[in-house]
Design a protein around this motif. Structure first.
Motif, short mmCIF file in Angstrom:
data_model
loop_
_atom_site.label_atom_id
_atom_site.label_comp_id
_atom_site.label_asym_id
_atom_site.label_seq_id
_atom_site.Cartn_x
_atom_site.Cartn_y
_atom_site.Cartn_z
N HIS A 52 0.84 -1.19 0.00
CA HIS A 52 0.00 0.00 0.00
C HIS A 52 0.88 1.24 0.00
CE1 HIS A 52 -3.02 2.97 1.48
NE2 HIS A 52 -3.82 2.22 0.73
N GLU A 53 0.43 2.26 -0.72
CA GLU A 53 1.29 3.44 -0.89
C GLU A 53 1.55 4.18 0.43
OE1 GLU A 53 -0.89 5.41 -3.94
OE2 GLU A 53 -2.33 6.33 -2.55
N SER A 54 0.72 3.96 1.44
CA SER A 54 0.94 4.59 2.75
C SER A 54 2.02 3.85 3.55
CB SER A 54 -0.35 4.56 3.56
OG SER A 54 -0.66 3.21 3.92
N GLY A 55 2.41 2.67 3.10
CA GLY A 55 3.31 1.84 3.89
C GLY A 55 2.59 1.14 5.03
N ARG A 56 1.29 1.32 5.16
CA ARG A 56 0.55 0.72 6.28
C ARG A 56 -0.16 -0.57 5.86
NH1 ARG A 56 -3.64 4.56 8.16
NH2 ARG A 56 -3.94 2.99 9.77
N PRO A 66 4.00 -16.98 -1.95
CA PRO A 66 3.54 -15.68 -1.44
C PRO A 66 3.17 -15.79 0.03
CG PRO A 66 2.32 -16.34 -3.44
CD PRO A 66 3.06 -17.55 -2.94
N ILE A 67 3.32 -14.68 0.75
CA ILE A 67 2.97 -14.68 2.18
C ILE A 67 2.52 -13.26 2.55
CG2 ILE A 67 5.25 -14.02 3.11
CD1 ILE A 67 3.60 -16.99 4.67
N ILE A 68 1.60 -13.19 3.48
CA ILE A 68 1.17 -11.87 3.97
C ILE A 68 2.12 -11.45 5.08
CG2 ILE A 68 -0.68 -10.50 4.98
CD1 ILE A 68 -2.67 -12.52 4.00
N VAL A 69 2.69 -10.25 4.94
CA VAL A 69 3.59 -9.72 5.97
C VAL A 69 2.88 -8.57 6.67
CG1 VAL A 69 5.81 -8.62 6.40
CG2 VAL A 69 5.63 -10.42 4.66
N GLN A 70 2.68 -8.73 7.95
CA GLN A 70 1.98 -7.72 8.75
C GLN A 70 2.59 -7.76 10.14
OE1 GLN A 70 -2.27 -8.37 8.84
NE2 GLN A 70 -2.69 -6.40 9.81
N PRO A 71 3.79 -7.15 10.27
CA PRO A 71 4.53 -7.37 11.52
C PRO A 71 3.92 -6.71 12.74
CG PRO A 71 5.76 -5.94 10.00
CD PRO A 71 4.54 -6.40 9.28
N GLU A 72 3.05 -5.71 12.55
CA GLU A 72 2.46 -5.07 13.71
C GLU A 72 1.47 -5.98 14.41
OE1 GLU A 72 2.39 -0.38 12.39
OE2 GLU A 72 0.55 -1.43 12.88
N ARG A 93 -18.59 1.41 7.69
CA ARG A 93 -17.21 1.26 8.16
C ARG A 93 -16.61 2.64 8.35
NH1 ARG A 93 -14.19 -3.97 8.37
NH2 ARG A 93 -12.41 -2.65 7.90
N GLU A 94 -15.46 2.68 8.99
CA GLU A 94 -14.78 3.95 9.23
C GLU A 94 -14.53 4.67 7.90
OE1 GLU A 94 -12.05 1.01 10.65
OE2 GLU A 94 -14.20 0.64 10.71
N VAL A 95 -14.20 3.88 6.89
CA VAL A 95 -13.96 4.43 5.56
C VAL A 95 -15.04 3.84 4.67
CG1 VAL A 95 -12.25 4.64 3.72
CG2 VAL A 95 -11.51 4.34 6.09
N ALA A 96 -15.67 4.70 3.85
CA ALA A 96 -16.85 4.23 3.13
C ALA A 96 -16.50 3.23 2.03
CB ALA A 96 -17.61 5.42 2.54
N SER A 97 -15.32 3.31 1.46
CA SER A 97 -14.95 2.34 0.45
C SER A 97 -13.45 2.21 0.39
CB SER A 97 -15.49 2.75 -0.92
OG SER A 97 -14.69 3.77 -1.48
N TRP A 98 -13.01 1.05 0.00
CA TRP A 98 -11.58 0.83 -0.13
C TRP A 98 -11.30 -0.36 -1.04
CZ3 TRP A 98 -14.40 -0.91 3.99
CH2 TRP A 98 -14.22 -2.25 4.37
N SER A 99 -10.02 -0.55 -1.35
CA SER A 99 -9.57 -1.70 -2.12
C SER A 99 -8.57 -2.46 -1.29
CB SER A 99 -8.84 -1.26 -3.39
OG SER A 99 -9.69 -0.61 -4.27
N GLN A 100 -8.46 -3.75 -1.54
CA GLN A 100 -7.41 -4.50 -0.85
C GLN A 100 -7.18 -5.85 -1.51
OE1 GLN A 100 -9.65 -5.26 3.11
NE2 GLN A 100 -8.50 -7.16 2.71
N GLN A 136 -11.63 -4.37 17.09
CA GLN A 136 -10.48 -4.84 16.33
C GLN A 136 -9.70 -3.58 15.97
OE1 GLN A 136 -13.50 -7.61 14.03
NE2 GLN A 136 -11.49 -7.77 13.08
N ALA A 137 -8.47 -3.50 16.43
CA ALA A 137 -7.71 -2.27 16.24
C ALA A 137 -6.30 -2.61 15.78
CB ALA A 137 -7.64 -1.47 17.54
N THR A 138 -5.76 -1.76 14.94
CA THR A 138 -4.36 -1.93 14.54
C THR A 138 -3.47 -1.17 15.52
OG1 THR A 138 -4.41 0.05 13.17
CG2 THR A 138 -5.03 -2.03 12.12
N ARG A 139 -2.19 -1.44 15.42
CA ARG A 139 -1.25 -0.78 16.33
C ARG A 139 -1.34 0.73 16.23
NH1 ARG A 139 3.77 1.03 15.90
NH2 ARG A 139 5.02 1.12 17.80
#
Lengths: 481, 481
Positions: free
Chosen positions: A78-82, A104-110, A330-337, A148-151
């Motif tokens: 993601h362009e935010s680095g998040r 392939p693997i998902i990397v999400q160290p937080e 949701r907190e954000v009305a639309s997104w991609s992932q 459910q919260a992120t760091r």
């Protein structure tokens, strides 16, 4: 001498796990509650889903807003680095070719926070559950933890703002901590991902917002009998509730499953010291060497990237796809992932057997590519049956044949549950608890061991001992009494 | 149904940690033994060193036999692919610049075995210690565990061959397991390195070879009062011996330190659940994102490679050097290897204080670059004093001033001990236990907490909770009673 407030105030944490266990047992034995009649829950979830107006559409990677394949590595970021990234993992492990294997693997160290708020209503613990949409859910909404919260939600200047109830987890002293441990998630698809699993209890009258309902554990256990209602994060947290010490045997009325969960003096086949030594031995002897590599390199092992997916030419594993999400609440009305889509469902089965009047669960110490600590305890059977049926397929893993051949009368639990819909697309597994027949021996291969449920719930206090699929089966096993 | 022998036989492991704790206490209270009079041990070590004819010579990297800087990455590797490598580590963590920090790191993903054989002689537990040369030792030989083995020693076809006593650890049923846990090593210099720490007890009359001696824990504690006699691996293992339950208070004769180690019902300032929740919170909130990178990239952060060393232009950290080793009594008569050489000694201090009649140790939850699990419990003070004295140096860390100013009467333990001589060149740290004065408050910063020694030794059963420096101080604290 520093005189700041100590970070471990005595009153902040429930001091007595046995007392919590007693109150958890009472809640489990409360099958319905005036706070939220359980029969209305599925309808409420359906209404919330309609009102939320959610649409999830698979899209080509090029249409994922904010996501890009990084120059030079091909990593999907993601362009935010998040959030997270999809990268390559090069693994050396027993059973793989000597040169290892890239995937392939998902990397999400937080570390994120998964938290449930608990409160006594009419003397019985209730848990504040949320009807929450996740893009990968087959049925859009499932019962999710309170928070459910992120760091980044719980550190820094904006901590807690905008996420209901998060402050109850962050401001120590506002709530008693009943559960607090770092637990792993799917080690097939995540690299050493952990979330902080918490239950905090409040005395104050916390109001349930429109997306929230108070439910007893007994009600949640009834909903766990249904397919795809209680989400993975909820199951993971509830599994961590203390059970040992809820009773000291309950006299002759106690059944093998009650003794197994609640009576710490019930005879166990192995002491916890023996179990820890066995797991330590497997973690020491088994090879698991992980190295992050550019996602581009996974092509060497048969992974192909097209405009719409990264998939394996051999099929039957998983693919990485893109999704566009439109949601009203949701907190954000639309997104991609990006999402991970498994190709075939899994079977997660726990074989249980009374030994000396105490129900024991047969678990394996399983090595998966993404584990932080080589191996964790896993269900007796943890496989994709499609890998093992039909011509040219792999041999059956231990005990799969026993589970598939078990007569209906020995199947004590059987439901389809979803894995985390925030990362996985339509990832469903069949969860089964099978009681072994008289002829099922207690001698098992060296990667397997018999544990009581109290031993499992005590290990859960230390984190990273039980994988997420076994945690689901631990909470499902509460339905057996 | 599989009918192989179960891997967790009931008799293989000491079932009762409290019973082991009682026998450990008796051994600690046995200050000398006819098996090996303690006064002769330093002389024996000196004679063995002379007889061994060891020579360790720093050499340029180009003269390291079998080692090379890998094309394209600059990683320092062995041509066999075995042993370890020196690579780059890119770390993002709180307190570092936003772009992170790159440094050299030792990568050794295999778990090794550090094992001590124990046996009752005249009713008292004795431990079989080895006079072992390591290239980085300031004094060549130190008292080492019975066995130090790599994973390739204990797996595969050649398992155990050629390493005395290793079979006692591998063949289950030959010995009772008293200690078995994976423990971390220096997280400044190692990436997620762990070793399996074991003590096994035999009943048979095992003969001590010429490099071996039977010693009681009491004798080992006397030798721990000396500088650089008991090596790091030995200290690490002995710290893991169970202590809780050795006594239930010992009446009015019990001192605060005895209650702290042995009486599990002695009042602790925090419950273990509170401690685990506090540590979980720190592991969740703190950032530690690690990525292996080519060693060549550490130049970006001021690390310079010359023909003889990789060092930091800012000094005071560590450097990587090469050493040529000639020895008469090792498995291989001579070899070359890289070593890490710290530039200044460290100070590892534990502040202790009786609280409610029970001695409590003040520990910090410390994040280091190489940790597997973000943070582990560490000594009150874990620093290099040279970093904090003189002009332009960093501010004092918490409690350093208290330790440096402690009057001699409050310094309960004070000795110089070596870190692992197999990887580190002349790495000495000063280990100190200081009893806090009356005016030393119990309220401490949020990364610190007061624990009893029984709480620490119980956490050691689960692995990866106490760092190697705190493990040294836990075993040194046995000298206080």
């Amino acid at each position: 001498m520093p005189s700041e407030t100590t970070a471990v105030p005595r009153a902040a944490v429930a001091a007595d796990r046995a007392d919590t266990a007693r109150r958890v047992l009472l809640s489990a034995r409360t099958p319905d509650s005036a706070a939220t009649p359980v029969d209305g829950v599925p309808g409420w979830l359906a209404r919330q889903a309609r009102a939320g107006d959610f649409r999830v559409t698979p899209v080509p990677f090029a249409e994922l807003r904010g996501w890009y394949f990084e120059e030079g590595t091909g990593n999907l970021r993601h362009e935010s680095g998040r959030f997270f990234s999809v990268e390559g993992l090069h693994v050396h492990a027993d059973g793989l070719p000597a040169r290892g294997w890239k995937q392939p693997i998902i990397v999400q160290p937080e570390v994120g926070l998964l938290g449930i708020v608990a409160r006594e209503i009419d003397g019985v613990l209730h848990f504040l559950m949320q009807a929450k949409m996740e893009p990968g859910n087959v049925n859009t909404l499932q019962l999710s933890p309170t928070v459910q919260a992120t760091r980044s939600n719980f550190t820094g200047v904006h901590r807690g703002r905008g996420i209901p109830y998060l402050d109850l987890f962050l401001e120590r002293g506002r709530a008693r901590v009943l559960v607090d441990a770092l637990q792993s998630e799917q080690a097939d698809w995540f690299l050493a991902k952990r979330n902080r699993n918490m239950v905090v209890e409040v005395d104050e009258d916390v109001e349930a917002g429109p997306d929230f309902r108070w439910l007893t554990l007994g009600q949640l256990l009834r909903l766990l009998r249904l397919d795809n209602v209680v989400n993975m994060d909820t199951r993971s947290i509830l599994a961590c509730l203390p059970t040992a010490g809820a009773s000291d045997g309950e006299g002759s009325a106690a059944t093998p499953v009650l003794r197994s969960f609640h009576d710490p003096s019930a005879p166990a086949r192995h002491t916890t010291a023996e179990i820890l030594s066995w797991l330590t031995g497997i973690r020491a002897r088994r090879e698991l060497v992980q190295r992050r590599v550019p996602l581009d390199e996974v092509a060497e092992d048969g992974w192909l990237r097209t405009a719409r997916e990264i998939g394996h030419t051999g099929g039957r594993r998983f693919r990485v796809i893109g999704a566009d999400v439109r949601a009203a609440n949701r907190e954000v009305a639309s997104w991609s992932q990006p999402l991970i889509q498994p190709q075939v469902p899994g079977l997660m089965a726990l074989v249980v057997k009374p030994v000396g009047g105490v129900l024991h669960a047969l678990v394996q110490a399983r090595v998966d590519v993404g584990h932080l600590n080589v191996a964790e305890l896993a269900p007796t059977v943890h496989c994709r049956p499609a890998d093992h049926t039909g011509p040219g397929r792999e041999p059956f893993p231990p005990f799969l044949a026993d589970v598939l051949a078990a007569p209906a009368g020995r199947v004590r639990y059987d439901a389809v549950q979803s894995e985390e819909g925030g990362r996985f697309h339509h990832a469903e597994n069949r969860y089964v608890i099978v009681e072994a027949g008289e002829d099922f021996g207690e001698d098992v291969p060296e990667d397997f061991a018999w544990l009581t449920f109290a031993q499992l719930t005590e290990l859960l206090a230390y984190g990273n001992h039980l994988d997420v699929e076994l945690r689901t089966l631990v909470v499902c096993a509460h339905t057996l009494y």
